[in-house]
Design a protein around this motif. Structure first.
Motif, PDB file in Angstrom:
ATOM      1  N   LEU A  69       0.830  -1.215   0.000  1.00 52.74           N
ATOM      2  CA  LEU A  69       0.000   0.000   0.000  1.00 52.74           C
ATOM      3  C   LEU A  69       0.858   1.256   0.000  1.00 52.74           C
ATOM      4  CD1 LEU A  69      -2.713  -1.293   2.440  1.00 52.74           C
ATOM      5  CD2 LEU A  69      -3.177  -0.366   0.145  1.00 52.74           C
ATOM      6  N   ARG A  70       1.957   1.226   0.698  1.00 54.57           N
ATOM      7  CA  ARG A  70       2.870   2.379   0.698  1.00 54.57           C
ATOM      8  C   ARG A  70       3.513   2.568  -0.671  1.00 54.57           C
ATOM      9  NH1 ARG A  70       5.401   1.359   6.716  1.00 54.57           N
ATOM     10  NH2 ARG A  70       3.740   2.421   7.851  1.00 54.57           N
ATOM     11  N   THR A  71       3.777   1.476  -1.362  1.00 55.30           N
ATOM     12  CA  THR A  71       4.295   1.570  -2.729  1.00 55.30           C
ATOM     13  C   THR A  71       3.259   2.207  -3.642  1.00 55.30           C
ATOM     14  OG1 THR A  71       5.723  -0.350  -2.415  1.00 55.30           O
ATOM     15  CG2 THR A  71       5.187   0.243  -4.689  1.00 55.30           C
ATOM     16  N   VAL A  72       2.015   1.773  -3.520  1.00 57.21           N
ATOM     17  CA  VAL A  72       0.938   2.376  -4.315  1.00 57.21           C
ATOM     18  C   VAL A  72       0.827   3.869  -3.994  1.00 57.21           C
ATOM     19  CG1 VAL A  72      -1.569   2.417  -4.684  1.00 57.21           C
ATOM     20  CG2 VAL A  72      -0.361   0.229  -4.585  1.00 57.21           C
ATOM     21  N   ALA A  73       0.882   4.217  -2.718  1.00 56.17           N
ATOM     22  CA  ALA A  73       0.743   5.620  -2.300  1.00 56.17           C
ATOM     23  C   ALA A  73       1.844   6.502  -2.874  1.00 56.17           C
ATOM     24  CB  ALA A  73       0.749   5.713  -0.775  1.00 56.17           C
ATOM     25  N   SER A  74       3.043   5.959  -2.996  1.00 51.08           N
ATOM     26  CA  SER A  74       4.169   6.783  -3.448  1.00 51.08           C
ATOM     27  C   SER A  74       4.421   6.714  -4.955  1.00 51.08           C
ATOM     28  CB  SER A  74       5.442   6.371  -2.700  1.00 51.08           C
ATOM     29  OG  SER A  74       5.796   5.040  -3.029  1.00 51.08           O
TER      30      SER A  74
END
Length: 111
Positions: A69-74
């Motif tokens: 999810l953090r990869t998607v967010a960034s």
């Protein structure tokens, strides 16, 4: 309108609340931003948000989802509103994993 409330959130009560639509919309971003071999479990979780009254994700799985999810967010193609939802979900998943507790999603008919 229905909402998804997650445990280990950032508010005073340790919860975050997102519209079901906002969570489901993240599935397309996950499919567009993540490698094929890791994206499908997360994309399916996001797509089905709100279909069950409650879902419980084990701590080890929450830890994996937090990073995704953090990869998607960034990711550069993730729009700001979607990135915020992905970041908040990633943070709450990481807190659940760090505490060794299940990350729970509850569907509510209103916020």
């Amino acid at each position: 309108m229905s909402y998804v409330q997650t445990t280990h959130g950032a508010d005073f009560f340790g919860q975050d609340t997102h519209t079901t639509k906002a969570v489901r919309d993240l599935a397309a971003y996950a499919r567009g931003c993540l490698p094929y071999d890791v994206r499908e479990p997360l994309a399916r979780l996001l797509e089905t948000a709100g279909t069950d009254p409650e879902a419980s994700i084990p701590a080890d799985q929450a830890e994996a989802y937090a990073g995704l999810l953090r990869t998607v967010a960034s990711h550069k193609f993730t729009k700001a509103k979607a990135a915020k939802v992905a970041r908040l979900l990633g943070d709450s998943a990481a807190r659940a994993a760090a505490e060794g507790e299940p990350w729970t999603w509850t569907t509510t008919p209103n916020g």
